[in-house]
Motif scaffolding. Structure first.
Motif, PDB file in Angstrom:
ATOM      1  N   UNK A 142       4.214   6.758   5.485  1.00  0.00           N
ATOM      2  CA  UNK A 142       4.810   7.257   6.729  1.00  0.00           C
ATOM      3  C   UNK A 142       6.308   7.480   6.557  1.00  0.00           C
ATOM      4  N   UNK A 143       6.988   6.554   5.896  1.00  0.00           N
ATOM      5  CA  UNK A 143       8.425   6.666   5.692  1.00  0.00           C
ATOM      6  C   UNK A 143       8.758   7.960   4.953  1.00  0.00           C
ATOM      7  N   UNK A 144       7.917   8.349   3.990  1.00  0.00           N
ATOM      8  CA  UNK A 144       8.180   9.550   3.202  1.00  0.00           C
ATOM      9  C   UNK A 144       7.975  10.839   3.991  1.00  0.00           C
ATOM     10  N   UNK A 145       7.100  10.822   4.993  1.00  0.00           N
ATOM     11  CA  UNK A 145       6.735  12.084   5.645  1.00  0.00           C
ATOM     12  C   UNK A 145       7.344  12.274   7.015  1.00  0.00           C
ATOM     13  N   UNK A 146       8.021  11.283   7.562  1.00  0.00           N
ATOM     14  CA  UNK A 146       8.584  11.419   8.906  1.00  0.00           C
ATOM     15  C   UNK A 146       9.635  12.519   8.924  1.00  0.00           C
ATOM     16  N   UNK A 147       9.563  13.360   9.933  1.00  0.00           N
ATOM     17  CA  UNK A 147      10.413  14.545   9.978  1.00  0.00           C
ATOM     18  C   UNK A 147      10.733  14.896  11.419  1.00  0.00           C
ATOM     19  N   UNK A 148      11.979  15.254  11.680  1.00  0.00           N
ATOM     20  CA  UNK A 148      12.387  15.741  12.996  1.00  0.00           C
ATOM     21  C   UNK A 148      13.261  16.964  12.799  1.00  0.00           C
ATOM     22  N   UNK A 149      13.113  17.931  13.700  1.00  0.00           N
ATOM     23  CA  UNK A 149      13.859  19.171  13.544  1.00  0.00           C
ATOM     24  C   UNK A 149      14.389  19.651  14.885  1.00  0.00           C
ATOM     25  N   UNK A 289      12.470  32.215  14.711  1.00  0.00           N
ATOM     26  CA  UNK A 289      13.632  31.427  15.109  1.00  0.00           C
ATOM     27  C   UNK A 289      14.107  30.563  13.931  1.00  0.00           C
ATOM     28  N   UNK A 290      15.239  29.935  14.148  1.00  0.00           N
ATOM     29  CA  UNK A 290      15.842  29.083  13.118  1.00  0.00           C
ATOM     30  C   UNK A 290      15.475  27.628  13.364  1.00  0.00           C
ATOM     31  N   UNK A 291      15.152  26.943  12.284  1.00  0.00           N
ATOM     32  CA  UNK A 291      14.857  25.513  12.365  1.00  0.00           C
ATOM     33  C   UNK A 291      15.856  24.754  11.498  1.00  0.00           C
ATOM     34  N   UNK A 292      16.349  23.646  12.021  1.00  0.00           N
ATOM     35  CA  UNK A 292      17.273  22.789  11.278  1.00  0.00           C
ATOM     36  C   UNK A 292      16.667  21.398  11.203  1.00  0.00           C
ATOM     37  N   UNK A 293      16.529  20.878   9.995  1.00  0.00           N
ATOM     38  CA  UNK A 293      15.958  19.537   9.813  1.00  0.00           C
ATOM     39  C   UNK A 293      17.052  18.503  10.058  1.00  0.00           C
ATOM     40  N   UNK A 294      16.738  17.475  10.826  1.00  0.00           N
ATOM     41  CA  UNK A 294      17.710  16.410  11.092  1.00  0.00           C
ATOM     42  C   UNK A 294      17.822  15.510   9.865  1.00  0.00           C
TER      43      UNK A 294
END
Length: 812
Positions: A142-149, A289-294
């Motif tokens: 889970x730690x490796x795949x968590x993603x927010x954008x 649209x544009x996506x920015x990864x946090x």
């Protein structure tokens, strides 16, 4: 064992607002009726604390359920005894943050059928070692795949998108020295004090870390990786600031490696993740649209390495080798994790275009195709240019606090930050005057006028000794001192200060200028308060044009000025015109303020007030219901913004349907009491509004109960002479007057008047009204119509307190 037991007991059966802050992405929870019945249980608890410092233990079903439902920003790993398993899974299995369930029991066979019914059950365990190992293994995935954008487009930047860019820019300018390294490691040691493995890593970092090892340390997936990713994902600015030492090094390392990582053809990368359905739908709706990864964005050149039990979405990223401003590097040869030798790491602020979103039947996952882009970088840099201009005048140390105060509306955290600076910086540090100035802004935002004035004057005196008389910081001090006199009702003195500040700005710059626009706006607001509406509108319109000339199209300063024009029209009686300006203000703020920002609720209230005065109740209710539906999809169900919307709806309906209004107030109060970050002033306001409704319904005992509770809350959370306490005292006096208890009423009125007199001049409306109430009471002729809600004493008289380097968006 006694020490372990006492430590574990401190995290048992806590209410949501009692649970300490979780700095990682995973929240581990264990529910078992027999939590403390054996040494084995205590040992298991200690093992779980090593896995997850934020772990919580419950033997009470309902309290555990309350915590689970309050969690929004973490992914829940849930351990449950067999006896509680089916009962609680019925209620929580479809809850989005819940990602993994572990049944820990003595009879595996008895609960095996549950695994077919509830897909989130990872396994059923009868032995502690196998349970711990399974949790550790799944946590690592889970730690490796968590993603927010964040999403944006070429025409309109979302508030969270741009604020994230600004925050990272400021962090990268911050100081980096041994003190910042020590500050970071001390925080990490405290958080992982029960995790021997992480403590060893922290010690190794302290002894062996060098700048060129930044990538190696980040890819180790140890304490740095876990804490940084959660901080970026949730925009935890305090934690990010604490990690500035490492963030600066890691950004520099990726930039340097990027020069050596040259590709001749399009690079295809992959990232597997598990995102909520609503996030997937958002991606589908924003093709192009544009996506920015946090945060830093970790990808792989190997598609096979991205699949595991939790993967539901696969990002496929194409990188054109000709793009010069896309910063990334191959970190495989620097990676401490053996199975991730093909990792490619993107730097902060990397941008991608969403090309397509479709279900891949062969892979059995949703595939999101992205293209790395750099053309949007120019648009972001245009927005950041304001920050860069202001940071030419002031250090990142001060500007970071400004982000808290203004853009992020985190007043209490800003206050702690600036007071920390005041204690830690040398007394002759060049930023000390700016620190006092910003502490003054914090107090002013809290309506602590005397404390604000005291700090503004300290800053002003220091600046007069250190700076030439025409320096822009002198103008800022004069402006903010003027704001206090305006708030106290001394409009002539306030106007003198604003005009003196404007004169300095005009001498410094003859062109349109942000600082000049702010002073002109404040002058316009004074004329609004003096009911010279024509002069007010002339000034405010001039300020608005200047703001539009120097700011991006969507900006909170422009929105605030629109609100000021709307308020002048409202006071003038032009309700249709006022409504139009208020709607423009709210529409713009919804684009350029964080969704949690309190101004979005306050300014919705202004629109609803106008609708109510125009007798457009149905239209107002429809608008509230639309906003409430959106809020419930994006915020915790107990968020103060949801409570505020319910309060607005109650105010709308209380004349025609008092029972419905009371239900709205009770829902709002329940949400506020359960809120993990309590907003005590909104709670007090809700209690006062309920009291007013009770009094109108002639339920005076209930009204008095609510008013006394509001007063108690105000006394607990505000300074002793705060004007809100005076409001509450007056409201209690009104209740006693209505109950014909004149002696008690007079006592509360007198105490209220004393505080008003301490805060305001003798000509202020609250002082005059307080004196009139006491006179009428003495004649036993106090009319019921004099009753006013506390919430109406803070109408829309916003002015701008300039922080040391520019602006603040707060209510005065």
């Amino acid at each position: 064992m006694a020490t372990i037991e006492s430590s574990n007991e401190r995290r048992q059966n806590l209410l949501p607002n009692e649970v300490p802050k979780n700095k990682e992405d995973i929240q581990l929870i264990w529910l078992d009726r027999k939590m403390n019945n054996s040494d084995d249980n205590h040992l298991t608890q200690s093992k779980l604390i090593e896995l997850n410092p934020a772990v919580q233990f419950y033997s009470h079903f309902d309290q555990c359920l309350d915590l689970i439902k309050s969690i929004k920003d973490e992914q829940i790993f849930f351990i449950v005894s067999g006896g509680f398993a089916e009962r609680i899974l019925l209620q929580i299995h479809h809850y989005r943050p819940l990602v993994a369930v572990f049944i820990f029991c003595s009879n595996r066979q008895r609960y095996t059928p549950l695994m077919k019914e509830y897909k989130k059950i990872i396994g059923i365990y009868t032995k502690q070692p196998s349970l711990i190992e399974s949790i550790r293994e799944k946590m690592n995935l889970i730690v490796k795949q968590t993603l927010t954008f964040n999403l944006s487009d070429q025409k309109q930047k979302s508030a969270s998108f741009l604020l994230h860019q600004m925050l990272i820019y400021v962090l990268k300018q911050a100081s980096q020295d041994e003190h910042s390294k020590k500050e970071m490691l001390n925080m990490c040691r405290d958080y992982y004090k029960n995790n021997e493995q992480e403590l060893q890593k922290i010690e190794e970092f302290q002894n062996n870390y060098t700048r060129h090892k930044a990538i190696e340390w980040y890819t180790d997936k140890c304490f740095l990786y876990k804490l940084l990713n959660k901080a970026f994902r949730t925009d935890d600015i305090e934690l990010l600031y604490t990690f500035r030492f490492f963030i600066i090094d890691l950004c520099s390392a990726i930039e340097q490696e990027n020069y050596h990582f040259k590709i001749k053809e399009t690079l295809t990368l992959y990232r597997g993740t598990q995102i909520p359905n609503e996030e997937l739908e958002k991606l589908k709706e924003n093709i192009g649209k544009t996506i920015s990864i946090n945060g830093f964005f970790s990808t792989s050149q190997s598609i096979s390495s991205q699949f595991n039990d939790f993967i539901l979405v696969l990002f496929e990223i194409k990188v054109d080798p000709l793009l010069e401003r896309v910063v990334y590097t191959d970190v495989g040869n620097r990676n401490r994790i053996e199975d991730e030798e093909e990792e490619v790491l993107f730097n902060l602020n990397s941008l991608f275009e969403i090309v397509s979103v479709c279900f891949d039947s062969k892979l059995g996952v949703w595939k999101v195709e992205l293209n790395a882009i750099d053309e949007d970088v120019e648009n972001v840099e245009e927005y950041l240019s304001l920050s860069k201009q202001q940071m030419e005048e002031y250090t990142p140390l001060i500007y970071f606090g400004r982000l808290l105060l203004n853009e992020l509306d985190q007043v209490d955290r800003a206050g702690k930050y600036f007071n920390m600076l005041l204690k830690s910086l040398p007394h002759d540090h060049s930023d000390i005057a700016a620190v006092y100035h910003n502490i003054g802004i914090v107090h002013e935002k809290k309506d602590e006028l005397d404390l604000a004035l005291k700090n503004y004057e300290i800053a002003y005196e220091m600046r007069q000794k250190q700076l030439p008389p025409n320096h822009p910081h002198i103008a800022s001090s004069l402006n903010n001192i003027g704001l206090i006199y305006k708030a106290k009702g001394d409009f002539n003195t306030a106007l003198d200060y604003f005009q003196e500040a404007l004169k300095i700005d005009e001498n410094l710059n003859s062109d349109d200028n942000l600082q000049k626009a702010m002073k002109i706006e404040n002058i316009g607001r004074v004329y609004t308060d003096r009911e010279d509406f024509d002069t007010a509108l002339t000034c405010l319109s001039h300020a608005l044009e200047m703001f539009k000339h120097v700011l991006p199209d969507q900006h909170s300063d422009i929105a605030r000025c629109l609100g000021g024009i709307g308020y002048a029209h409202e006071k003038k009686g032009n309700l249709d015109v006022a409504l139009d300006y208020y709607q423009q203000q709210l529409n713009m703020e919804e684009q350029c303020l964080p969704f949690e920002h309190s101004n979005l609720s306050v300014h919705l209230g202004w629109i609803i007030d106008i609708y109510k005065r125009m007798n457009e109740i149905d239209k107002a209710l429809d608008l509230c219901e639309q906003k409430l539906a959106i809020q419930k999809t994006r915020l915790d169900e107990n968020h103060p913004r949801i409570a505020r919307t319910l309060m607005i709806m109650a105010d709308l309906t209380e004349d025609d349907n008092p029972n419905q209004a009371l239900q709205y107030y009770e829902q709002a109060l329940s949400a506020l009491e359960k809120c993990t970050s309590s907003d005590y002033q909104v709670t007090s306001e809700c209690l006062t509004s309920m009291a007013c409704l009770y009094s109108v319904c002639d339920m005076m005992e209930d009204a008095l109960r609510c008013e006394l509770k509001a007063l108690e809350l105000d006394r607990q959370t505000l300074s002793s002479n705060h004007s809100n306490i005076a409001n509450s005292l007056r409201n209690v006096g009104l209740c006693y007057e209505d109950m014909n208890n004149l002696s008690e009423a007079l006592r509360y009125y007198n105490e209220s008047l004393t505080i008003y007199q301490a805060n305001y001049g003798s000509e202020h409306e609250m002082v005059k009204e307080g004196e009139a109430i006491i006179d009428r009471l003495k004649d036993k002729q106090l009319p019921l119509s004099s009753r006013k809600k506390k919430k109406t004493t803070k109408k829309k008289s916003h002015s701008i307190a300039e922080p040391s380097s520019g602006r603040s968006n707060h209510k005065k």
